[in-house]
Enzyme design. Sequence first.
Site, PDB file in Angstrom:
ATOM      1  N   ASP A 143      33.616  30.792  51.534  1.00  0.00           N
ATOM      2  CA  ASP A 143      33.020  30.671  50.198  1.00  0.00           C
ATOM      3  C   ASP A 143      34.080  30.498  49.110  1.00  0.00           C
ATOM      4  O   ASP A 143      35.133  31.122  49.143  1.00  0.00           O
ATOM      5  CB  ASP A 143      32.159  31.891  49.848  1.00  0.00           C
ATOM      6  CG  ASP A 143      31.466  31.704  48.506  1.00  0.00           C
ATOM      7  OD1 ASP A 143      30.928  30.610  48.273  1.00  0.00           O
ATOM      8  OD2 ASP A 143      31.487  32.631  47.689  1.00  0.00           O
TER       9      ASP A 143
ATOM     10  N   ASP B 218      25.826  36.204  43.979  1.00  0.00           N
ATOM     11  CA  ASP B 218      27.135  35.559  43.818  1.00  0.00           C
ATOM     12  C   ASP B 218      27.893  36.220  42.658  1.00  0.00           C
ATOM     13  O   ASP B 218      28.569  35.544  41.873  1.00  0.00           O
ATOM     14  CB  ASP B 218      26.983  34.042  43.589  1.00  0.00           C
ATOM     15  CG  ASP B 218      28.298  33.287  43.764  1.00  0.00           C
ATOM     16  OD1 ASP B 218      29.307  33.916  44.152  1.00  0.00           O
ATOM     17  OD2 ASP B 218      28.315  32.067  43.497  1.00  0.00           O
TER      18      ASP B 218
ATOM     19  N   HIS C 290      29.488  27.693  51.975  1.00  0.00           N
ATOM     20  CA  HIS C 290      29.583  27.087  50.642  1.00  0.00           C
ATOM     21  C   HIS C 290      29.539  25.582  50.870  1.00  0.00           C
ATOM     22  O   HIS C 290      30.455  25.024  51.465  1.00  0.00           O
ATOM     23  CB  HIS C 290      30.897  27.517  50.004  1.00  0.00           C
ATOM     24  CG  HIS C 290      31.204  26.855  48.691  1.00  0.00           C
ATOM     25  ND1 HIS C 290      31.424  27.574  47.540  1.00  0.00           N
ATOM     26  CD2 HIS C 290      31.335  25.550  48.334  1.00  0.00           C
ATOM     27  CE1 HIS C 290      31.682  26.731  46.535  1.00  0.00           C
ATOM     28  NE2 HIS C 290      31.635  25.495  47.000  1.00  0.00           N
TER      29      HIS C 290
ATOM     30  N   LEU D 283      34.097  41.103  45.339  1.00  0.00           N
ATOM     31  CA  LEU D 283      34.638  42.394  44.887  1.00  0.00           C
ATOM     32  C   LEU D 283      36.088  42.272  44.410  1.00  0.00           C
ATOM     33  O   LEU D 283      36.668  43.250  43.947  1.00  0.00           O
ATOM     34  CB  LEU D 283      34.541  43.435  46.008  1.00  0.00           C
ATOM     35  CG  LEU D 283      33.113  43.887  46.370  1.00  0.00           C
ATOM     36  CD1 LEU D 283      33.150  44.875  47.529  1.00  0.00           C
ATOM     37  CD2 LEU D 283      32.413  44.506  45.165  1.00  0.00           C
TER      38      LEU D 283
ATOM     39  N   HIS E 136      35.023  37.988  36.217  1.00  0.00           N
ATOM     40  CA  HIS E 136      36.206  37.316  35.683  1.00  0.00           C
ATOM     41  C   HIS E 136      36.648  38.011  34.408  1.00  0.00           C
ATOM     42  O   HIS E 136      35.860  38.657  33.726  1.00  0.00           O
ATOM     43  CB  HIS E 136      35.905  35.843  35.364  1.00  0.00           C
ATOM     44  CG  HIS E 136      35.896  34.957  36.572  1.00  0.00           C
ATOM     45  ND1 HIS E 136      37.040  34.637  37.259  1.00  0.00           N
ATOM     46  CD2 HIS E 136      34.880  34.340  37.210  1.00  0.00           C
ATOM     47  CE1 HIS E 136      36.725  33.842  38.283  1.00  0.00           C
ATOM     48  NE2 HIS E 136      35.418  33.654  38.283  1.00  0.00           N
TER      49      HIS E 136
ATOM     50  N   HIS F  94      25.913  38.249  49.059  1.00  0.00           N
ATOM     51  CA  HIS F  94      26.938  37.378  48.468  1.00  0.00           C
ATOM     52  C   HIS F  94      27.516  37.998  47.191  1.00  0.00           C
ATOM     53  O   HIS F  94      26.993  37.822  46.097  1.00  0.00           O
ATOM     54  CB  HIS F  94      26.309  36.023  48.152  1.00  0.00           C
ATOM     55  CG  HIS F  94      27.301  34.963  47.766  1.00  0.00           C
ATOM     56  ND1 HIS F  94      27.087  33.631  47.989  1.00  0.00           N
ATOM     57  CD2 HIS F  94      28.520  35.036  47.153  1.00  0.00           C
ATOM     58  CE1 HIS F  94      28.113  32.930  47.535  1.00  0.00           C
ATOM     59  NE2 HIS F  94      28.995  33.766  47.019  1.00  0.00           N
TER      60      HIS F  94
HETATM   61 ZN   LIG Z   1      30.513  33.011  45.843  1.00  0.00          ZN
END
Ligand SMILES: [Zn+2]
Length: 432
Positions: free
Chosen positions: A159, A313, A186, A70, A317, A67
């Site tokens: 997701d 995950d 999700h 990219l 950002h 998970h």
């Molecule tokens: Zn995710």
Amino acid sequence: MAVRLVQRPGPAASLVIRGARVLDPLAGIDEVRDLVVRDGVIGGDPDGLEVVEAEGRLVVPGFVDPHVHLRTPGREDLEDIATGTRAAAAGGFVTIVAMPNTSPVVDTAAVLGALLERGEQEAAVRVGFLAAITVGQEGRELTEQAELAELGAVGFSDDGHPVADAEVMRRALQYQRITGLPLVLHEEDPSLSGRGVAHEGAVASRLGLQGIPSISESVAVARDAALAEYEGGWIHICHVSASETVEEIRRARARGVRVTGEASPHHLTLTDEAIASLDPARHKMNPPLREESDRLALVAALADGTIDCVATDHAPHDADEKEVPFEEAPFGITGLETAFAVCNTHLVETGALPLATLVRRMGADAAGVLGLPAPSLADGAVADVALIDPAARVVVGHEPFQSKSRNSAWLGEELRGRVELTIAGGRIAWRR
Ligand SMILES: [Zn+2]
């Protein structure tokens, strides 16, 4: 139909790692000895090979992350295949699987094909791609799943969004009879999550933040487990955060449903007390950090195998986009480079989880949830190896991140455990 994992070409690794603790729980190996890698394969004649002195170090099968975001295509300013897989290699990962909630969404053969081509040129470690369950991840119309599977998709996921419509989920499960690939889910009921930004509980109330209740996740899991049972399907539950969800997975397994689950390093080690920082770059994620009782339930479930694996995950950002009020910031933190050190420091060194269990849950078991081959240190296996100094003290962020983003929950924190060398697919992918 064959799943495709791609990696850029490179010379095969040949070296001897001398005197480390070689630990491969699945192969039944745990001893101090040399590990030979010759022409990218475990074992063989050590004569004439470069020697890496590794006393006091740990050698394990490289990690697998089912998970990862990219951000490619569309947000290469946050991450691209080259930087994301370099971050993976720096974290000891040899295989990662990328989520399809990109721009455009990975919902056509053209987008998936272009990604696989880029991966073949740029990926430092093996990378595979999930395709979307529904067109545009809008939850209405199924993607061309047979065609995407033919091209090599690892599985299907929306997701970032739940598949809110039960009939759409049911039809996706029926398509599994054709593709044989997992649905990676999700889980969230949007009507319960509303506009929530943090776990619904005392901390969110105190801070005046809108809450996302635990049952938003667990009722969605209950529904999908029931649908998977009815259709005989295969589902994998993303980023489990709540104790109620652990119970749902346990109940479904007991009924014979094929359901697996993953938990992130942050949900395993942090609680909603952390969001008192009101720093969205570090602590705003979806699902949100929950309470200590949830965290303890996740750790116990990871120990007993109800939660099959750790998944980061990894969600890069931009600092500017996170430098806004908590409510307005995007969800997600990075995770590839710190995953082992976080779990080693907060789970293994505290005695909550045996090291061998962590190694399994980050390696073979993480591969297994998506039906990928397990990395192994057995003689004759392709070299997928992480060499780690488990006692090394690392202050997160003191050395530059390999990821383009640095929105880590552990920025400035001292952790124990440093990856010194990663061999992925028989090639050296990372060396300090
Ligand atoms: Zn995710």
